[in-house]
Design a protein around this motif. Structure first.
Motif, PDB file in Angstrom:
ATOM      1  N   THR A   1       0.821  -1.207   0.000  1.00  0.00           N
ATOM      2  CA  THR A   1       0.000   0.000   0.000  1.00  0.00           C
ATOM      3  C   THR A   1       0.856   1.260   0.000  1.00  0.00           C
ATOM      4  O   THR A   1       0.631   2.187  -0.788  1.00  0.00           O
ATOM      5  CB  THR A   1      -0.937   0.017   1.217  1.00  0.00           C
TER       6      THR A   1
ATOM      7  N   LEU B   1      -8.928   5.506  -0.318  1.00  0.00           N
ATOM      8  CA  LEU B   1      -8.103   4.765  -1.272  1.00  0.00           C
ATOM      9  C   LEU B   1      -8.828   4.587  -2.607  1.00  0.00           C
ATOM     10  O   LEU B   1      -8.221   4.706  -3.676  1.00  0.00           O
ATOM     11  CB  LEU B   1      -7.723   3.404  -0.688  1.00  0.00           C
TER      12      LEU B   1
ATOM     13  N   LEU C   1      -5.067   0.452  -6.305  1.00  0.00           N
ATOM     14  CA  LEU C   1      -5.605   1.224  -5.189  1.00  0.00           C
ATOM     15  C   LEU C   1      -7.116   1.042  -5.067  1.00  0.00           C
ATOM     16  O   LEU C   1      -7.661   0.987  -3.958  1.00  0.00           O
ATOM     17  CB  LEU C   1      -5.272   2.712  -5.370  1.00  0.00           C
TER      18      LEU C   1
ATOM     19  N   LEU D   1      -7.548  -2.303  -3.354  1.00  0.00           N
ATOM     20  CA  LEU D   1      -7.197  -2.225  -1.936  1.00  0.00           C
ATOM     21  C   LEU D   1      -8.260  -1.466  -1.145  1.00  0.00           C
ATOM     22  O   LEU D   1      -8.642  -1.867  -0.039  1.00  0.00           O
ATOM     23  CB  LEU D   1      -5.842  -1.529  -1.780  1.00  0.00           C
TER      24      LEU D   1
END
Length: 207
Positions: A11, A82, A196, A199
């Motif tokens: 991340t 995110l 992203l 995630l």
């Protein structure tokens, strides 16, 4: 205590890879061959992450110990951040070219000048503060020393970012023509944005 450290590393690496003011600043310095200034900028940028993380840790530790519900809200908010970041990255990559390096209005050079430039650029970026509050909590549990665990993750975040910028600027120095191609930067941004998004969805769902 910190959890899912490999996921945290991925991340933070993806976040470091996102185009932004710090990245453009370092690329410009690498293209200009200002090695001492670049090293100072790397150190200043890393210090900024540590300051953001320490400040976030002070508030985070109180939140986690006081209310599990507040932690759940932070987790969901972090996932949304995110995903929004991923969408913006994809949109920018697909609709515009690569970002142009910022103008050097301050004219500061040398290690000290580079340090101040990197630190002020980092602290002047509100996204770094949002990341410190929304991303770090996803990898800290209420068991153990929350404050120290968060600060440790912040240090790891700074290390990952510095490592990426070091690699990037090395590549710029070695292959300036390749790195400066819009297609290369666009492909990197598309990949980063997509990951992203994934995630963010996983964090929001509590996976």
């Amino acid at each position: 205590m910190p959890t899912h450290v490999p996921a945290f590393l991925v991340t933070t690496l993806l976040l470091a890879m996102l185009p932004g003011a710090s990245q453009a600043l370092m690329i410009r310095q690498a293209l200009e061959g200002r090695r001492h200034t670049l090293r100072g900028t790397l150190a200043g940028n890393a210090s900024g992450f540590l300051l953001w993380s320490t400040a976030a840790a002070a508030g985070l530790s109180a939140v986690l110990l006081a209310s599990p519900t507040a932690y759940a809200v932070l987790r969901i908010a972090g996932g949304v951040v995110l995903m929004i970041l991923g969408l913006k990255t994809l949109r920018t990559a697909l609709t515009t070219g690569s970002a142009r390096p910022p103008r050097d209005e301050g004219g500061r050079s040398g290690f000290a000048g580079g340090y101040l430039t990197g630190l002020s650029t980092n602290l002047g970026n509100p996204k770094a503060g949002v990341f410190a509050v929304s991303v770090l909590p996803q990898f800290v549990t209420s068991d153990g020393p929350v404050f120290l665990s968060t600060v440790a993750l912040g240090a790891l975040w700074a290390l990952v970012s510095a490592s990426w910028y070091t690699l990037l600027t090395w590549a710029v120095g070695r292959g300036r023509a390749l790195v400066s191609r819009p297609a290369v930067l666009r492909g990197l941004s598309v990949t980063t944005g997509a990951v992203l998004l994934g995630l963010g969805a996983a964090v929001t769902a509590g996976v």
